[in-house]
Design a protein around this motif. Structure first.
Motif, PDB file in Angstrom:
ATOM      1  N   ASN A 237     -82.278   9.296 -86.256  1.00 53.57           N
ATOM      2  CA  ASN A 237     -80.958   9.855 -86.523  1.00 53.57           C
ATOM      3  C   ASN A 237     -81.029  11.018 -87.510  1.00 53.57           C
ATOM      4  O   ASN A 237     -80.283  11.997 -87.394  1.00 53.57           O
ATOM      5  CB  ASN A 237     -80.013   8.766 -87.031  1.00 53.57           C
ATOM      6  CG  ASN A 237     -79.491   7.893 -85.905  1.00 53.57           C
ATOM      7  OD1 ASN A 237     -78.504   8.208 -85.249  1.00 53.57           O
ATOM      8  ND2 ASN A 237     -80.171   6.774 -85.653  1.00 53.57           N
ATOM      9  N   LYS A 240     -81.931  14.085 -85.658  1.00 58.46           N
ATOM     10  CA  LYS A 240     -80.785  14.687 -84.969  1.00 58.46           C
ATOM     11  C   LYS A 240     -79.982  15.571 -85.927  1.00 58.46           C
ATOM     12  O   LYS A 240     -79.486  16.635 -85.545  1.00 58.46           O
ATOM     13  CB  LYS A 240     -79.894  13.592 -84.397  1.00 58.46           C
ATOM     14  CG  LYS A 240     -80.527  12.801 -83.260  1.00 58.46           C
ATOM     15  CD  LYS A 240     -79.622  11.682 -82.794  1.00 58.46           C
ATOM     16  CE  LYS A 240     -80.297  10.859 -81.710  1.00 58.46           C
ATOM     17  NZ  LYS A 240     -79.452   9.717 -81.273  1.00 58.46           N
ATOM     18  N   THR A 243     -81.923  18.767 -86.440  1.00 54.18           N
ATOM     19  CA  THR A 243     -81.783  19.604 -85.251  1.00 54.18           C
ATOM     20  C   THR A 243     -80.460  20.368 -85.266  1.00 54.18           C
ATOM     21  O   THR A 243     -80.405  21.561 -84.938  1.00 54.18           O
ATOM     22  CB  THR A 243     -81.867  18.741 -83.980  1.00 54.18           C
ATOM     23  OG1 THR A 243     -83.146  18.089 -83.935  1.00 54.18           O
ATOM     24  CG2 THR A 243     -81.690  19.576 -82.723  1.00 54.18           C
ATOM     25  N   GLU A 244     -79.399  19.683 -85.673  1.00 52.23           N
ATOM     26  CA  GLU A 244     -78.086  20.321 -85.709  1.00 52.23           C
ATOM     27  C   GLU A 244     -78.005  21.368 -86.817  1.00 52.23           C
ATOM     28  O   GLU A 244     -77.423  22.447 -86.627  1.00 52.23           O
ATOM     29  CB  GLU A 244     -77.002  19.269 -85.903  1.00 52.23           C
ATOM     30  CG  GLU A 244     -75.579  19.806 -85.970  1.00 52.23           C
ATOM     31  CD  GLU A 244     -75.125  20.487 -84.684  1.00 52.23           C
ATOM     32  OE1 GLU A 244     -74.102  21.196 -84.725  1.00 52.23           O
ATOM     33  OE2 GLU A 244     -75.783  20.311 -83.640  1.00 52.23           O
TER      34      GLU A 244
END
Length: 279
Positions: A237, A240, A243-244
């Motif tokens: 998580n 993620k 990445t954002e």
């Protein structure tokens, strides 16, 4: 071609107000990222001053998919994972609180390798992906360790190296990208007001902070997937979130200092734990 003036003004306004997330526009100094979120022994009522032993060591390895010659990039991807449970040696029996919190069982840690062997396995993983030299262990690529807060390397890895009587490897030393701090920095840059909840620190001061589910929500990402306080699920998580942040153009670089020589009161000589000094 030169557009009429009213068209040029419209195109200029559009350029100022919209961005294409697929187009890299931020120079990124690092090539790869190692996302780490360990789990460690704990008892109800203990804090970060306790002699925690690592019992899960998971890593997501991330790499740019679109890095240009000028260093700009925007698309990160997890290309591999490393995960192992770790056998504690000082207090080998897990508390019921620890098992309930992490989901890690006594059987899993009993069958796991000790921390010194985990470091060897992690080193081999890094050699496999060309991050460090197989002979010297020196860095070959520019990579950065990432964690949710500074705790995983600053506290848990430093303490575990002491308890296991092994030197902290060069490849895990150096400053760390604190993802939580980066998310709060991103939010502070936005024009829309975002209230970050305050947590009380040990000395009573108030510190603004967001846990992993709150970071996902603040960035408009899907809810947390998996079990919270499972090291591998936490790590995925966090990846993620990174990445954002990259997609939104945030420069990803270390923002938290780590001190391999840090010591706690309960640390004696050569890995000895002075139980009378434990909080």
């Amino acid at each position: 071609m030169r557009y009429p003036r009213h068209v040029r003004i419209a195109k200029k306004k559009k350029a100022l107000t919209t961005t294409d997330p697929a187009v890299p526009n931020t120079r990124q100094p690092y090539d790869m990222f190692l996302v780490l979120d360990v789990e460690a022994t704990c008892h109800l009522g203990t804090d970060f001053n306790y002699a925690n032993e690592i019992i899960e060591f998971p890593v997501c390895l991330m790499q740019w998919m679109d890095k240009a010659e000028d260093g700009t990039a925007a698309t990160l991807k997890v290309i591999d994972e490393f995960r192992t449970f770790v056998r504690p040696t000082w207090r080998p029996t897990l508390s019921s609180f620890c098992t309930e919190l992490t989901g890690i069982t006594q059987e899993q840690v009993d069958e796991a390798p000790p921390f010194a062997d985990v470091l060897d396995d992690m080193r081999n993983f890094m050699v496999k992906h060309g991050l460090i030299d197989p002979i010297t262990g020196q860095r070959v690529k520019r990579f950065c360790w990432c964690s949710d807060g500074p705790f995983d390397i600053r506290d848990f890895v430093v303490k575990q190296c002491f308890i296991s009587r092994v030197p902290m490897p060069d490849w895990i030393q150096g400053d760390v990208l604190d993802v939580r701090m980066s998310v709060m920095h991103w939010l502070s840059l936005q024009t829309t007001q975002f209230t970050i909840p305050a947590n009380r620190t040990m000395n009573g001061a108030m510190r603004r902070s967001l846990n992993i589910p709150a970071q996902l929500k603040a960035l408009g990402l899907p809810s947390f997937e998996g079990r919270q306080h499972s090291g591998i699920d936490d790590t995925r998580n966090i990846a993620k979130i990174i990445t954002e942040l990259a997609r939104r153009g945030l420069c990803l670089q270390p923002n938290t200092a780590i001190y391999p020589g840090r010591r706690w009161q309960w640390m004696g000589k050569r890995g000895q734990i002075l139980e009378e000094h434990l909080v």
